[in-house]
Enzyme design. Structure first.
Site, PDB file in Angstrom:
ATOM      1  N   SER A 178      43.371  40.376  47.510  1.00  0.00           N
ATOM      2  CA  SER A 178      43.273  40.446  46.068  1.00  0.00           C
ATOM      3  C   SER A 178      44.459  40.217  45.707  1.00  0.00           C
ATOM      4  CB  SER A 178      42.556  41.590  45.989  1.00  0.00           C
ATOM      5  OG  SER A 178      42.186  41.923  44.557  1.00  0.00           O
ATOM      6  N   ASP A 275      33.358  34.616  45.352  1.00  0.00           N
ATOM      7  CA  ASP A 275      35.074  36.197  44.565  1.00  0.00           C
ATOM      8  C   ASP A 275      33.692  36.367  44.174  1.00  0.00           C
ATOM      9  OD1 ASP A 275      37.368  36.931  45.645  1.00  0.00           O
ATOM     10  OD2 ASP A 275      37.194  37.383  43.790  1.00  0.00           O
ATOM     11  N   HIS A 343      34.807  39.978  47.855  1.00  0.00           N
ATOM     12  CA  HIS A 343      35.688  40.556  48.025  1.00  0.00           C
ATOM     13  C   HIS A 343      36.687  40.887  48.771  1.00  0.00           C
ATOM     14  CE1 HIS A 343      39.551  40.148  44.558  1.00  0.00           C
ATOM     15  NE2 HIS A 343      39.542  40.960  44.982  1.00  0.00           N
TER      16      HIS A 343
END
Length: 397
Positions: A178, A275, A343
């Site tokens: 991330s 995502d 994610h």
């Protein structure tokens, strides 16, 4: 409890990783936090002024001189109120962080769960600056004080690890998830400056390929967010000079799609084409959907109507277009772009390497990354469009 036993437990907890038996039946390593005591010499502080930290699980056997560095993720803050609030949490202060971290997935020390990197030195770099380890500024109005020192935190952690063996590394992999995946793009080439010339250095970003994409209201909401973040944290001075010198808007070099072509170190892009973070915050941010028309679609892709699916497929198309140059021309690069609504997939054992892990061309993420890093075969995997991939059943959209 006898005093000797209490002391013994404390020593064991402080000096070595320890293991718990999870509900999934696998042994998970809990790794103790290490504060960077000399960070103040570099002025490297978390948002609230606390010392930065990392977790190190030592390698062994054939992996004793190999290093995997994993940037922690956790979003960003782009104005004083949000950064002040963040400074009171584990996202902005080591004072509020768990002192023990679970190492699983790519960080696991179990050969059956992490076949290529299990015996490497594995490090999690804790995230407490709010700008993907990239800023260098300070805010002080006499009442509130905030340190935007991500770049210095990165340098302080690396310098702390060099005498612990990183300085003699044979192989190194810089990774992140991330906002940490974005940090991998931003710091990839810089890592090579600290290591011996003969060290094999490569980089991996997991769910860090954030797109410079218009939202459903046709606004550049993410670009605006990043512009304010870059200004507040003093990030622009630390962006790749080759990229900023070429772009009309230098702040665009914070976006991986513009920065990737200037990265000289071999790179692997791991991302979902749908995502979840980008779906919820870039494509359909709350400001673009005030009446909640996308509410059910966000909760469950199966609830999306035909028009919403077309928009999601358009987002996937734009991601693949942004990666097309890399796909065609990078001889040392790798990719795994799947169609799971997910994610971050490298730190979770279920998605990294397990019996029901997501697969593209019958290859797990761990196998694809390993094939790329060790040069076993070309590893550029792109999934078919949603909803043809039935290996995503264990993920929630």
């Amino acid at each position: 409890m006898p005093t000797q036993l209490v002391i013994g437990c404390f020593i064991a907890l402080s000096c070595a990783p320890w293991w718990v038996y999870s509900q999934n039946g696998d042994n998970r390593t809990l790794v103790n936090m290490t504060l960077v005591r000399n960070a103040s010499v570099l002025g490297a502080y978390c948002l609230d002024g606390s010392l930065p930290a990392y977790h190190l699980d030592r390698g062994f056997g054939a992996g004793a001189r190999n290093w995997l560095l994993q940037f922690e993720g956790g979003g960003w803050c782009n104005d004083i109120p949000s950064c002040l609030e963040r400074a009171k949490t584990h996202r902005g202060s080591t004072r509020f962080m768990n002192k023990l971290e679970v190492f699983s997935g790519i960080l696991s020390n179990n050969a059956s769960l992490n076949p290529d990197f299990y015996n490497w030195n594995r490090v999690k770099l804790r995230y407490c600056d709010g700008a993907s380890f990239a800023g260098d500024a300070k805010f002080d109005n006499g009442t509130s004080l905030l340190y935007f020192r991500g770049q210095r935190i990165w340098r302080a952690i690396i310098q702390d690890l060099l005498p612990k063996g990183l300085g003699q590394a044979r192989k190194a992999l810089l990774s992140g998830c991330s906002a940490g995946g974005l940090a991998s793009f931003l710091h990839c080439d810089n890592l090579t400056n600290y290591l011996p010339k003969n060290t094999s250095v490569k980089c991996l970003s997991d769910a860090g390929f954030f797109l410079d994409e218009r939202d459903i209201s046709l606004n550049h909401s993410m670009r605006s967010f990043y512009e304010s973040l870059i200004s507040l944290h003093g990030v622009e001075q630390n962006l790749d000079k080759s990229c900023t010198g070429f772009r009309y808007y230098p702040v665009q070099c914070f976006f991986p799609q513009y920065a990737l072509k200037y990265i000289r170190t071999p790179f692997f892009v791991l991302n979902s084409a749908y995502d979840v973070y980008q779906f919820h915050h870039i494509l359909v941010p709350p400001s673009a959907d005030p009446k909640g028309h996308w509410y059910h679609c966000k909760l469950n892709p199966a609830a999306c109507n035909a028009a919403q699916i077309r928009i999601l497929q358009g987002f996937r198309k734009d991601m693949l277009l942004a990666l097309s140059f890399f796909y065609r021309h990078s001889r040392r690069g790798g990719m795994f772009i799947n169609s799971c609504f997910a994610h971050c997939q490298s730190e979770s054992q279920e998605t990294w390497f397990a019996a029901d892990s997501p697969r593209v061309n019958n290859k797990t993420i761990a196998e694809a990354v390993g094939d790329w890093y060790f040069g076993r075969r070309v590893s550029k995997e792109i999934d078919c469009a949603y909803n043809c991939d039935h290996t995503c059943a264990n993920l929630i959209g």
